[in-house]
Write a protein that holds these residues in place. Structure first.
Motif, PDB file in Angstrom:
ATOM      1  N   ALA A 180       0.645  -1.190   0.065  1.00 37.50           N
ATOM      2  CA  ALA A 180       0.174   0.311   0.107  1.00 37.50           C
ATOM      3  C   ALA A 180       0.977   1.412  -0.516  1.00 37.50           C
ATOM      4  O   ALA A 180      -0.048   2.108  -0.182  1.00 37.50           O
ATOM      5  N   LEU A 181       2.347   1.323   0.405  1.00 42.04           N
ATOM      6  CA  LEU A 181       3.199   1.983  -0.179  1.00 42.04           C
ATOM      7  C   LEU A 181       3.264   2.841  -1.522  1.00 42.04           C
ATOM      8  O   LEU A 181       2.923   2.443  -2.309  1.00 42.04           O
ATOM      9  N   PRO A 182       3.254   4.439  -1.481  1.00 42.75           N
ATOM     10  CA  PRO A 182       3.537   4.480  -2.598  1.00 42.75           C
ATOM     11  C   PRO A 182       5.085   4.137  -3.550  1.00 42.75           C
ATOM     12  O   PRO A 182       5.665   3.886  -3.038  1.00 42.75           O
ATOM     13  N   GLN A 183       4.822   3.554  -4.906  1.00 40.76           N
ATOM     14  CA  GLN A 183       5.484   2.449  -5.415  1.00 40.76           C
ATOM     15  C   GLN A 183       7.405   3.560  -6.018  1.00 40.76           C
ATOM     16  O   GLN A 183       7.835   3.254  -5.803  1.00 40.76           O
ATOM     17  N   GLU A 184       6.348   4.657  -6.753  1.00 41.21           N
ATOM     18  CA  GLU A 184       7.494   5.558  -6.317  1.00 41.21           C
ATOM     19  C   GLU A 184       8.689   6.012  -5.736  1.00 41.21           C
ATOM     20  O   GLU A 184       9.712   6.462  -6.384  1.00 41.21           O
ATOM     21  N   LEU A 185       8.668   6.127  -4.389  1.00 40.29           N
ATOM     22  CA  LEU A 185       9.832   5.836  -3.817  1.00 40.29           C
ATOM     23  C   LEU A 185      10.487   4.586  -3.892  1.00 40.29           C
ATOM     24  O   LEU A 185      11.746   5.195  -3.969  1.00 40.29           O
ATOM     25  N   PHE A 186      10.048   4.083  -3.754  1.00 44.71           N
ATOM     26  CA  PHE A 186      10.713   2.872  -3.789  1.00 44.71           C
ATOM     27  C   PHE A 186      11.664   3.035  -5.520  1.00 44.71           C
ATOM     28  O   PHE A 186      12.594   2.590  -5.865  1.00 44.71           O
ATOM     29  N   LYS A 187      11.143   3.063  -6.545  1.00 43.53           N
ATOM     30  CA  LYS A 187      11.691   3.459  -7.851  1.00 43.53           C
ATOM     31  C   LYS A 187      12.440   4.094  -7.709  1.00 43.53           C
ATOM     32  O   LYS A 187      13.513   4.155  -8.554  1.00 43.53           O
ATOM     33  N   ALA A 188      12.306   5.739  -6.815  1.00 41.64           N
ATOM     34  CA  ALA A 188      13.242   6.827  -6.916  1.00 41.64           C
ATOM     35  C   ALA A 188      14.530   5.664  -6.069  1.00 41.64           C
ATOM     36  O   ALA A 188      15.560   6.319  -7.004  1.00 41.64           O
ATOM     37  N   ALA A 189      14.580   5.342  -5.335  1.00 40.85           N
ATOM     38  CA  ALA A 189      15.688   4.583  -4.416  1.00 40.85           C
ATOM     39  C   ALA A 189      16.341   4.258  -5.195  1.00 40.85           C
ATOM     40  O   ALA A 189      17.957   3.895  -5.410  1.00 40.85           O
ATOM     41  N   ARG A 190      15.905   3.293  -6.495  1.00 41.45           N
ATOM     42  CA  ARG A 190      16.585   2.307  -7.114  1.00 41.45           C
ATOM     43  C   ARG A 190      17.631   2.925  -8.514  1.00 41.45           C
ATOM     44  O   ARG A 190      18.302   2.899  -8.461  1.00 41.45           O
ATOM     45  N   VAL A 191      16.372   4.185  -8.779  1.00 44.01           N
ATOM     46  CA  VAL A 191      17.272   5.274  -9.414  1.00 44.01           C
ATOM     47  C   VAL A 191      18.532   5.594  -9.152  1.00 44.01           C
ATOM     48  O   VAL A 191      19.733   5.614  -9.638  1.00 44.01           O
ATOM     49  N   TRP A 201      16.454  -0.770   4.496  1.00 38.98           N
ATOM     50  CA  TRP A 201      16.674   0.696   5.285  1.00 38.98           C
ATOM     51  C   TRP A 201      16.740   1.519   5.441  1.00 38.98           C
ATOM     52  O   TRP A 201      15.972   2.242   6.659  1.00 38.98           O
ATOM     53  N   LYS A 202      17.078   1.940   4.104  1.00 40.32           N
ATOM     54  CA  LYS A 202      16.873   3.904   4.312  1.00 40.32           C
ATOM     55  C   LYS A 202      15.493   3.845   4.010  1.00 40.32           C
ATOM     56  O   LYS A 202      14.917   5.369   4.355  1.00 40.32           O
ATOM     57  N   VAL A 203      14.638   3.182   2.916  1.00 40.17           N
ATOM     58  CA  VAL A 203      13.625   3.966   1.983  1.00 40.17           C
ATOM     59  C   VAL A 203      11.988   2.921   2.934  1.00 40.17           C
ATOM     60  O   VAL A 203      11.427   4.419   3.611  1.00 40.17           O
ATOM     61  N   LEU A 204      12.249   2.102   3.638  1.00 39.16           N
ATOM     62  CA  LEU A 204      11.088   1.447   4.009  1.00 39.16           C
ATOM     63  C   LEU A 204      10.451   1.835   5.426  1.00 39.16           C
ATOM     64  O   LEU A 204       9.677   1.664   5.909  1.00 39.16           O
ATOM     65  N   LEU A 205      12.115   0.607   6.403  1.00 35.60           N
ATOM     66  CA  LEU A 205      11.532   0.759   8.013  1.00 35.60           C
ATOM     67  C   LEU A 205      10.912   2.243   8.276  1.00 35.60           C
ATOM     68  O   LEU A 205      10.367   2.481   9.228  1.00 35.60           O
TER      69      LEU A 205
END
Lengths: 294, 297
Positions: A180-191, A201-205
């Motif tokens: 349910a979390l916004p997937q954009e954050l995850f994609k941005a972190a990958r980029v 550790w840095k985004v999800l927790l």
């Protein structure tokens, strides 16, 4: 000029239906609360008073001796060191089990949402299905497995078992939350070049404190209340509080001291109850989160 | 996706696969492997140690011929049917009452749910004391002047399972209530407005509209309560330890005693296989339904 209504303020009439509703709710509440009340008053009475036979009467003479005995010197059939042994065993079992199960399950949930691989959903499906299999079916093979690992009859074995059987429900909860979390954050972190662990550790927790609180509450109460795994895997020395309580209450030796039994019961129930009363909303949320399968 | 992906398939997404090893092992080794192991060894004559001396359905014949097992099955059937009926109806009634904009709703909810936070051992011990025939409720009511009052469920072979039922329902109803209350809150307010405009009484709206709409929640509550029933063990141990005699035995306790007290693995495995089959009978239609529903969407 203000036009104000004249006369006395009309009284709110309470409809008879409302009165019946509240009466029914109050009776139900009384029924649910009564056993807790009986536990409490019994634990504060002396044995002569208990033998007079009114379990609902408040104590005429309050005594804390049963509490002290329950904690310090009640007998479990083998030895008479009280519940304190079981309390500390339960702490030693619960703390590492909660940490291990939550760590593994949160990583599972994370991998299932953000790093899917071939078959990951299949394993998850088996996990959910497996959570419904009665423990008795897997009990003996797990005894063999833990024996082969050389940990049977130790704290490690119970922690291991709790981690396994906590996994389905916790993985489900974390998976649903992370999805349910916004997937954009995850994609941005990958980029930005973060990898599997970096993002965890840095985004999800930092975003997931509420669900970790729910998971901790769920696991602390669940593991504290466990009986079966404690009695099978922990070994006599490490019996948790529930096993010890059962041994104290259902020992066939000596005279039954109901006040000591009830004090011991309250002591055993106190940890989950305190958590429950302090965390009400999160506890309810844990139930709801666990019920939404799929 | 990116050019940096390794060509070998199992190296792709490698850290995620490493991290998922506990999940993979748990699902394959524990849930599938251990269950298969149990089913296989239920066909052997294993006593205190597992052997591969296969004897066909001998363990099952013995199981079905055992009066203790039959009592255990009968008990779990009584306990199961009544627990489901009572937990869901009482749970729903309490939820519907709490859904009427009640003051102190959270106080009531907290009281109804607290038994669910306690262990079955605690629940069993408390109710053993409340239902104690010489000092519990029976004696208390007799002292109030009703000298012929009889409420001795727990020491009577025929009624002991109902004593356990009272404790079990007390523990689980709050859980059902919370789930069903969440379901009630999810029902669209427009439905209530519409039924009020049409002058349909509230109870009729519940039965004809709201409850059918909450089918999903009811099924979820049913499945969770039912899978807990199959596992019933601690409560019996704490409350009666299966007694008097074996009158309050249940399948989980039957398995436990053949595993760890009487050293007859084959018999224990046959009994636990029967438990597994029961669960599958409950679960497979449910999974099928869930899956079918998702396909339709």
């Amino acid at each position: 000029m203000l036009k104000e209504p004249k006369g006395p303020r009309p009284r709110k009439v309470i409809a008879p239906g409302r009165i019946m509703l509240y009466t029914a709710l109050a009776f139900a509440a009384l029924y649910y609360a009564l056993p807790l009340y009986v536990m409490l008053v019994t634990s504060l009475k002396g044995m002569p008073e208990i033998r007079m036979g009114n379990i609902f009467a408040p104590p005429m003479e309050v005594t804390f001796a049963p509490w002290i005995k329950a904690w310090d010197s009640a007998c479990t059939g083998l030895y008479c060191e009280g519940l304190k042994v079981g309390f500390w065993n339960s702490v030693k079992i619960t703390v590492p089990s909660v940490i291990a199960s939550i760590a593994i399950a949160s990583i599972n949930g994370y991998a299932l949402v953000n790093w899917r691989f071939k078959g990951s959903e299949v394993f998850f499906g088996i996990l959910i299905f497996g959570s419904f299999i009665p423990y008795q079916v897997m009990l003996y093979p797990l005894v063999i497995i833990t024996r082969e690992m050389g940990i049977f009859g130790s704290l490690w074995a119970v922690i291991f078992i709790h981690t396994i059987f906590g996994m389905p429900l916790l993985t489900l909860i974390f998976r649903n939350y992370f999805a349910a979390l916004p997937q954009e954050l995850f994609k941005a972190a990958r980029v930005d070049g973060s990898g599997f662990w970096g993002i965890y550790w840095k985004v999800l927790l930092p975003m997931s404190t509420p669900i970790f609180v729910v998971a901790v509450i769920l696991q602390v109460t669940g593991i504290w209340n466990d009986f079966l795994f404690g009695i099978v895997f922990a070994g006599v020395k490490n019996f948790p509080m529930t096993v010890q309580l059962n041994n104290i209450v259902n020992t066939t030796m000596g005279v039954k001291e109901y006040n000591v039994n009830m004090a011991a019961t309250i002591l055993t129930a106190s940890v989950p109850l305190v958590i429950y009363f302090l965390s009400g909303r999160y506890f309810v949320r844990g139930i709801a989160a666990g019920a939404v399968k799929g | 996706m990116s050019a940096g992906q390794p060509k070998v398939f199992w190296l792709r997404n490698f850290p995620a696969k490493i991290a998922a090893i506990p999940m993979i092992l748990t699902s394959l080794v524990v849930f599938i492997g251990c269950s298969i192991w149990t089913v296989v060894y239920s066909f052997t004559s294993s006593r205190s140690l597992p052997t591969t001396d296969f004897v066909g359905f001998q363990q099952y014949e013995r199981l079905f011929g055992s009066s203790r097992w039959n009592i255990a099955v009968e008990n779990i059937a009584i306990y199961g049917v009544f627990t489901i009926v009572f937990a869901l109806t009482i749970g729903f009634i309490l939820a519907a009452f709490l859904d009427q904009k009640i003051r102190f709703e959270s106080v009531f909810r907290t009281i109804y749910l607290y038994p669910y936070a306690m262990s079955f051992i605690v629940t069993g011990v408390v109710w053993q004391w409340v239902l104690n025939p010489t000092l519990g409720i029976q004696e208390t009511v007799r002292q109030l002047g009703f000298e012929n009052f009889e409420f001795d469920l727990i020491s009577n072979r025929d009624t002991v399972i109902y004593a356990i039922l009272i404790a079990g329902v007390w523990q689980i109803t709050g859980f059902a209530m919370v789930l069903l209350l969440a379901g009630l809150r999810a029902v669209d307010n427009q439905i209530w407005k519409a039924s009020r405009v049409d002058g349909i009484p509230a109870w009729k709206t519940y039965i004809q509209v709201v409850i059918p709409m909450m089918r999903g929640v009811f099924v979820t509550a049913l499945v969770i309560v039912a899978s807990g029933i199959v596992k019933l063990y601690d409560l019996v141990v704490a409350m009666t330890n299966g007694g008097p005699g074996n009158a309050s035995d249940v399948p989980a306790r039957y398995v436990y005693s053949w595993l760890f007290e009487r050293a007859n693995l084959g018999q224990a495995m046959a009994a636990s296989t029967m438990m597994l089959i029961t669960v599958l009978i409950i679960l497979i239609p449910w999974f099928y339904m869930e899956y079918g529903r998702k396909n339709k969407n």
